[in-house]
Design a protein around this motif. Structure first.
Motif: not given
Ligand code: ATP
Length: 365
Positions: A12-13, A32-39, A54, A60, A62-64
């Protein structure tokens, strides 16, 4: 069971990170949102189940702009320490246990036993029945080698039976051979599924009052094609005889445990038809924690618990109650969009990490 260390490369990220986790400790990831916690918790879930909670797309994960990713962990189970590794590339999963390649997924699933609770889990109630069946199967696969073996053999017979049904000239004797082999396995699977669901609901009912002030009863109905309170073999044999002509017409096996379902009930009513979102969340949380307790009683070890965004809809009292009922000898990973109040975790081993754009830094409180 505890994850001692976790390494992610191009997952992921995350670029290349390594964590050392503490035994029986609550690890809180906030940011914050979308930082990588759920990842992060998704990576642990993936090690346990070999699929994500999910997405079905391996790409998806694999890191971009990269072509492969790796998840590696050192896992302590009882007094044994082992290393598990999954590499994903070219749409394939390559599995390793203590650096030895593993061919069969079923030999890998369950080495890490993680149970997750995620906001989207409530879709389980409205999802196609295959998803509910898979949920039960996956937990049984992690717990029972006999179940794993029997289910995969049943699926092989089913596949062969369907191939035989697709022939221009159907060989009834051959179909009968497959049918009788399937029946033996179906009896084993039905009994295990029924027993698992009964136990799961007993444990879930004990925990539900922690999440709901209403006096409500959770139950679940195992739905299969025969009455499981009567003699199974006789009924199954008759059912196959009765549907043989239909099977020949449709060129497929119309009946069997591959079509089973589970109906989740709240006060004897289908949860999907009458419960609020809050009730569904409480139901699921009780069920996932019930499952963890059940695993403990069967294996003498708690699975690893992954709680994604569990606090967002709980008030402070419920948050405290949740933390209090989490067993002390269980390793837990929690994500939250908000910084967590350390006083919630009193008397518990806890570590906090701030997650920011694919980096997670431990912070002292
Ligand atoms: N394959 C990938 N390559 C690079 N980045 C990715 C990839 N898949 C997901 N991401 C990035 O990971 C981030 C989402 O991470 P995650 O789902 O862990 O969010 P989160 O910190 O749990 O946020 P929230 O609180 O909103 O759920 C997004 O910025 C997304 O662009």
């Amino acid at each position: 069971m505890n994850i001692k260390s976790l390494r992610l490369i191009h997952f992921r990220n995350y670029e290349n990170v390594e964590f050392n986790f503490k035994e029986n400790c609550i690890h809180c990831f906030y940011g914050k949102n979308a930082q990588g916690k759920t990842n992060l918790i998704e990576s642990i879930y993936f090690l346990s189940h070999l699929h994500s909670f999910r997405t079905h797309s391996l790409d998806s994960l694999i890191k971009e702009s990269y072509h492969q990713m790796l998840i590696e962990a050192k896992v302590e189970s009882g007094h044994t320490l082992s290393k598990v590794k999954v590499v994903v590339c070219d749409q394939k999963k390559h599995l390793f246990h203590n650096d030895n390649p593993i061919k069969k997924y079923s030999d890998f699933v369950g080495i890490v036993n993680a149970i997750s609770f995620c906001p989207d889990d409530i879709l389980l109630f409205s999802a196609p029945k295959k998803i509910r069946r898979n949920f039960i199967d996956m937990e049984l696969i992690k717990l029972s080698k006999k179940y794993t073996f029997t289910l995969s053999r049943y699926n092989r017979y089913l596949k062969n039976r369907n191939i035989a049904l697709k022939q221009e000239k159907i060989d009834k004797d051959l179909i009968d051979v497959y049918t009788s082999q399937m029946i033996e396995d179906e009896i084993v699977i039905m009994k295990q599924r029924k027993n698992f669901i009964k136990n799961l609901m007993e444990y879930s009912n004990r925990l539900y009052p922690f999440f709901s002030s209403q006096k409500e009863v959770l139950s679940a109905k195992y739905e299969t094609f025969v009455d499981t309170s009567q003699d199974l073999k006789e009924q199954i044999v008759k059912s196959y005889e009765n549907t043989y002509v239909k099977d020949c017409m449709y060129k497929a096996t119309n009946m069997g445990i591959h079509r089973d379902d589970i109906q989740f009930l709240l006060n004897d009513k289908n949860i999907n038809e009458m419960a609020s979102q809050g009730q569904k969340r409480s139901y699921l949380l009780a069920m996932k924690l019930g499952l963890a307790q059940m695993v403990y009683e069967k294996t003498n070890q708690y699975p690893i618990l992954l709680l994604d965004d569990v606090f967002s809809e709980l008030d402070t009292i419920r948050k405290k109650e949740l933390i209090q009922i989490l067993p002390e000898n269980m390793q837990i990973f929690i994500t939250s969009a908000e910084e967590m109040d350390p006083s919630l975790f009193k008397n518990r081993k806890v570590k906090f990490y701030k997650v920011n754009n694919g980096f997670a830094k431990e912070v002292s409180q």
